[in-house]
Every structure is written in structure tokens, then in C-alpha cells.
Design a protein around this motif. Sequence first.
Motif, PDB file in Angstrom:
ATOM      1  N   ARG A   1     -20.131  17.653  14.270  1.00  0.00           N
ATOM      2  CA  ARG A   1     -20.315  18.671  13.237  1.00  0.00           C
ATOM      3  C   ARG A   1     -21.566  18.307  12.451  1.00  0.00           C
ATOM      4  NH1 ARG A   1     -19.810  19.140   7.880  1.00  0.00           N
ATOM      5  NH2 ARG A   1     -19.425  21.215   7.000  1.00  0.00           N
ATOM      6  N   ARG A   2     -22.620  19.116  12.645  1.00  0.00           N
ATOM      7  CA  ARG A   2     -23.888  18.862  11.957  1.00  0.00           C
ATOM      8  C   ARG A   2     -23.884  19.519  10.580  1.00  0.00           C
ATOM      9  NH1 ARG A   2     -24.993  20.329  17.277  1.00  0.00           N
ATOM     10  NH2 ARG A   2     -25.948  18.672  18.542  1.00  0.00           N
ATOM     11  N   PRO A   3     -24.447  18.864   9.571  1.00  0.00           N
ATOM     12  CA  PRO A   3     -24.516  19.491   8.243  1.00  0.00           C
ATOM     13  C   PRO A   3     -25.463  20.684   8.252  1.00  0.00           C
ATOM     14  CG  PRO A   3     -25.720  17.404   8.265  1.00  0.00           C
ATOM     15  CD  PRO A   3     -25.010  17.499   9.579  1.00  0.00           C
ATOM     16  N   GLY A   4     -25.104  21.716   7.494  1.00  0.00           N
ATOM     17  CA  GLY A   4     -25.926  22.915   7.405  1.00  0.00           C
ATOM     18  C   GLY A   4     -26.762  22.937   6.142  1.00  0.00           C
ATOM     19  N   LEU A   5     -27.408  24.082   5.889  1.00  0.00           N
ATOM     20  CA  LEU A   5     -28.327  24.192   4.762  1.00  0.00           C
ATOM     21  C   LEU A   5     -27.616  23.928   3.439  1.00  0.00           C
ATOM     22  CD1 LEU A   5     -31.169  26.589   4.072  1.00  0.00           C
ATOM     23  CD2 LEU A   5     -29.242  26.704   2.504  1.00  0.00           C
ATOM     24  N   ARG A   6     -26.435  24.487   3.240  1.00  0.00           N
ATOM     25  CA  ARG A   6     -25.748  24.314   1.962  1.00  0.00           C
ATOM     26  C   ARG A   6     -25.316  22.868   1.758  1.00  0.00           C
ATOM     27  NH1 ARG A   6     -22.003  29.765   1.252  1.00  0.00           N
ATOM     28  NH2 ARG A   6     -23.730  31.254   1.292  1.00  0.00           N
TER      29      ARG A   6
END
Length: 635
Positions: A550-555
Amino acid sequence: MPKRVIFILLILFGFNLASAQILIIGKVLESNANLPIEYATISLKDTSSKTPFTGTVTSPDGTFSLKTNETNFYIEVSFMGFKTRAFNDFKIIKNTIDLETIILTQDTEALDEIVVRAEKSQMEFRLDKRVFNVGTDLSSTGASSLEVLNNIPSVNVNIEGEVSLRGSTGVQILINGKPSVLASADGNALGSITADMIEQIEVITNPSAKYDAEGTSGIINIIMKKSEKRGINGSATLNFGDPNSNSFGLSVNKRTEKFNLFSQFGFGIRTFPDELESINQDLVNKTTINSFGESEFNEKFGNILIGTDYHLNENNVVTLSGSYAYEVEDQNSKTNYNQTDASNSTTDSWLRNEKTEADNPKLRYELQYKKNFNRHKDQSLLFSALGNSFRKDQFSDFENTTIIGDEDDFQQKTRTDYTLEDYTFKLDYTHPFLEKYTIETGSQYVINSVSNDFAVSDFINDEWVNNPDLTNVFNFDQKVLGIYTTAAYEGDTWGLKLGVRLENTNLTTVLKTTSETNGKDYTNLFPSIHTSYKITDNFSLQAGYSKRIRRPGLRDLNPFSNIRNNFSISTGNPDLQPEYTDSYEITSIHKMEKASLNFSLYNRYTIEVVERISTFENNVSTSRPENVGTNTTTG
């Protein structure tokens, strides 16, 4: 010279006659009540070889028309349960053959041989998935794909069309094993697919290396029938909900011999009320800020989808489709704030009002090419390109009105320009051999580009002044390249599937306000193993393991926040690392006469778990995501 001119004119005239098309028209009725017969087959057959070279089917009113350049043929009209009629002697008048009204009589001998079986929907095991075969008990009812999904164990669809698996949203939905415009959650585009167009639905709770390693919710893959019925098909849906969740959808599908045209149109209104409450306590100074209030989020939306499948020939299909959605949002909230001292006396009290408006245009488009092979029905080559564009133009007004205390009233406003561009390119090849063995290989390249332009202005001395401490532009660019291969053996009793996927992630974030740049480049290996064993014809076991990310997103990464509540702030962390999960699962299925019983046990072990850590200073609570450790989930 005149003779040569006449000779040339005669040749041209002869060529014109030879190339003139013949139009064939007529109407087919049944003999009992003279009712029209829909989908009766009209075949043109070569007089010498008796083989058909072209044809058509009748429309709902029994009429038909087709054209041909051939001259040596006869016409055959047929329909199941009726005697076939052939026409060898017909007149051609002005390049037209008018068969007028054709009456077909029932073939009682053929009807005696017809056996009708009511095919029931049922679940079966495959190596790495559960397969739900859509039978006539569902496909004959005119149900939509969303209703079919709601009939599958562990799958739920709410009134908004949001699909969840085992209670978790964020499920990846595929059409024929790939991302698709039809699989978009925007505008309930899945409603354009009806049950009679679906062959199978695959539920993949622990995906193999063939699929994108991102996410842990699972995958639902909708397998379409290879030859949907010809003609025009359509469906309409009307949903009502409380509070104020109303939508209408209309889908139309038209299929001919070469083309399959599909379209969907929908619009709706939704309201999401909410109650807000938070308590900030300063245990050192014994002060407390208590906030409570209500908000209402309203959304109006409309969408349109259109696409076509073009069958180049029996083994080659090209699909082109696109969708456009437009959303109008507004949000109103009123929040009361009270500050008390150590004696629990109110020292300050104020009211904060918010009014937010936003417009969200969304565009998705897709190109796909699929090639099948004659050597084996499951051998295939698939290429797809999917694009997604989203934009949010949002404006918010905030106003603080003092009720108790010495604080001055003040106003703020914000502006958000958010743009997203996604592109997914996918190539898959499947090669079965030696009857029970299959090799799959392929690659995927995903480009994700996001920009968030956020500005805050304060109303000072009768004019709006930009607040540089809260204004920022944050850009997020991520590229993920994946390659995979799997090898499988599937026998009558047991099967085994091994796979490995390699993904390289390149991420760049830029905070333009402070010229801060963060870059990450990492490569991961994602193995998978799945096995199944049939103990009896009615009892089977399935087990699997896969590694997920699970890659971190913009938020998660953007260090700035909004100003909805100045005493409860949520920010991002540009140094955040991805989560990694080892997923184990064992499932059994017991088939009974009129039902089936499923039991699953799963375990997920996650490292670099992301949790929000809160800090408290000057009566302000600030939460920020951090990689805090490990987590084990069993169910």
C-alpha cells in the motif's frame, strides 16, 4: 476511333451491372396468430456448395433487409422450433428481391426433441479465485450487474453503487481481467451491464502475481459472454434513499454481427449529513476547548458513457470507449466552540460557519485490443490503455462570530485547484499447453500525476490578503512499472499456481512554496502461491499466499492541511514509507443440493503500518501519519 470508344463504354456499362448490389427484404411471421418472429435467421447460400456466405436476423417486428453482390445463391429462412423455408425462384426487380410475408409453421418433431434446462447460478473453486457462474435464474430477470454482485457471498453493494468485499471498500473491479471505463465507480457505470451479458464473476480475495500488487481489499473480475444477443437491449434503474439519495440510470446496448455499441446515462442527487464534535484538553493549564456542530454535504451529478466493440474477425476485437461525469458539490456547516478554564467556567465562545462549493469534471477513456488463437480457446493476447482525468475547483468561505470573549470576528476563504491524470498501459499473454498447464506473462505501466494548488486569504482592513503560511502548491508524480509471470497446473483433483511479480516505483513530490523536493525509487518482489484440492465432488479446499503493498498517496504526503477546524488539524508526511502485507488464506466450499456453504480463515501480517499520531500544543491537536510498527489481522 469511334469503335474503341463504344467498346470502352460497353465494358464500363458491363462492370456497373456486375457490381450493382441486390437488396433483399421481407417479413417473417408465425402461422398460428400471424405474430412477427424476432431473431429468425436469414441466410444466403451458394447454389453449388450449399454453404452460407452472408445473412442477418429479423428485427422485433419480423422485418429484415440485407444486400449482396453475388448472383448465384438461394435464400433460406429458419428459426428454432419452426420448419425451414428455402427460396430458389425469385424475381429481381430494380435490383430488389421482395419476399413479402414469409409464414413459418411449427416443427412438432423438432419441438419434441428440445429439452429446456433451468441453469442455476452456482459457485465453484479455481486455483486462486472463487467463480460465480451466472445462471438463467438471474440472467433472465433483467437484473443489473450490481444486483448480481449483491447475490455473491462476501460481496455487498450499497444504494450508491459502492462495492465492498468482506466489508472493505476500495475493491478493484476489472472487466475481462483488465481495468475498464465500465468498471469505473463514477456514475455507477456498472449499471450499463445486465446479467444476461455476464458469463462469470471471479472473486479474488488473495490476488496472484498476475494482478497489481497495490491494495489489500481484493479484486472482482467480471467475465463477459463472448457473444451477447443481437439487437437492442436496455435497462433502467431508479433509486430512492433517505436522506435524499436519489438517482436514475439508463443503459442501452445494440449488437450486430461486427459491432457491439453500449451506452449509459445517469444523474442523481445525494445528501450526506454529519455531526461534528471534538474536545481538546490542556492538562497542564487545565483549559478545554469543546466544539460541536452539524454539516450537510450535497452532491448533484450527471454522467454519460459510450463505447463500441469492433470484431475484426473471429479472433480479433478492438474496443474503444469513454465516459464523462460532472459533479456539483456544496457543503454547509455550523460549529460552536466553547473554551473553559480550570474552574470549568466559559471564557470564550464563538460560532464558525463554513460554505463550500465545488465543481468536479471527470473524463475516462479506453482503447483495448484482444487476440484469440485457434490452437486453444484460452490462449490470448490482450493490450489495453486506460486514461483518467479529474479536476476539482473548490471555494470555501469561513466566518468566525464571537459570542463570549474579547476575540474579534474574522473571515477567511480558501481556493483549491486539484488536478489528477492517470494512465494505465497493460499487456497480458496467456499460453495453455499439455491440457492442464498454463503460463501467463505480462507487464503494466501506471503513471499517476497529481497537483494540489491550495490558497488561503484573510479578510484584513476591508480587503482580502493572501496568507503565505497556509498557501502552497504540492505536486505528486508516481510511475510504477510491473512485470510478472505465473505457471499453473490444474488437474481434476488438485492444482498448483506459482507466480512472481517485480515492481519498480519512482515517486517525486515537490512543495513549490518552499522548493522542497522528495524523491523515492524502490523495487520490490511480490511472490504468490495458490493451491486447491477436491476431497469429494461436493467438498473442496483452497489455500493461498501473496505479498501486497500500500503506497502512500497525495493526502498522506502533503504536509499542509485545510483550515476547517483550526483546533483539530490533519497534515501529511512527505517521508512516509509504504506498507507491506503478507496475506495468508484457506477456504472451503461444501456444495449441498440447494445451497453451498463457504468457510474462510485469513491472516494478514503488515509491516511499516501507517497510523496517525496526534500532538497537542496551544490547545491545537495536530495529527500526522507515521510508520509505527506491525499489525496482524485474523478473521
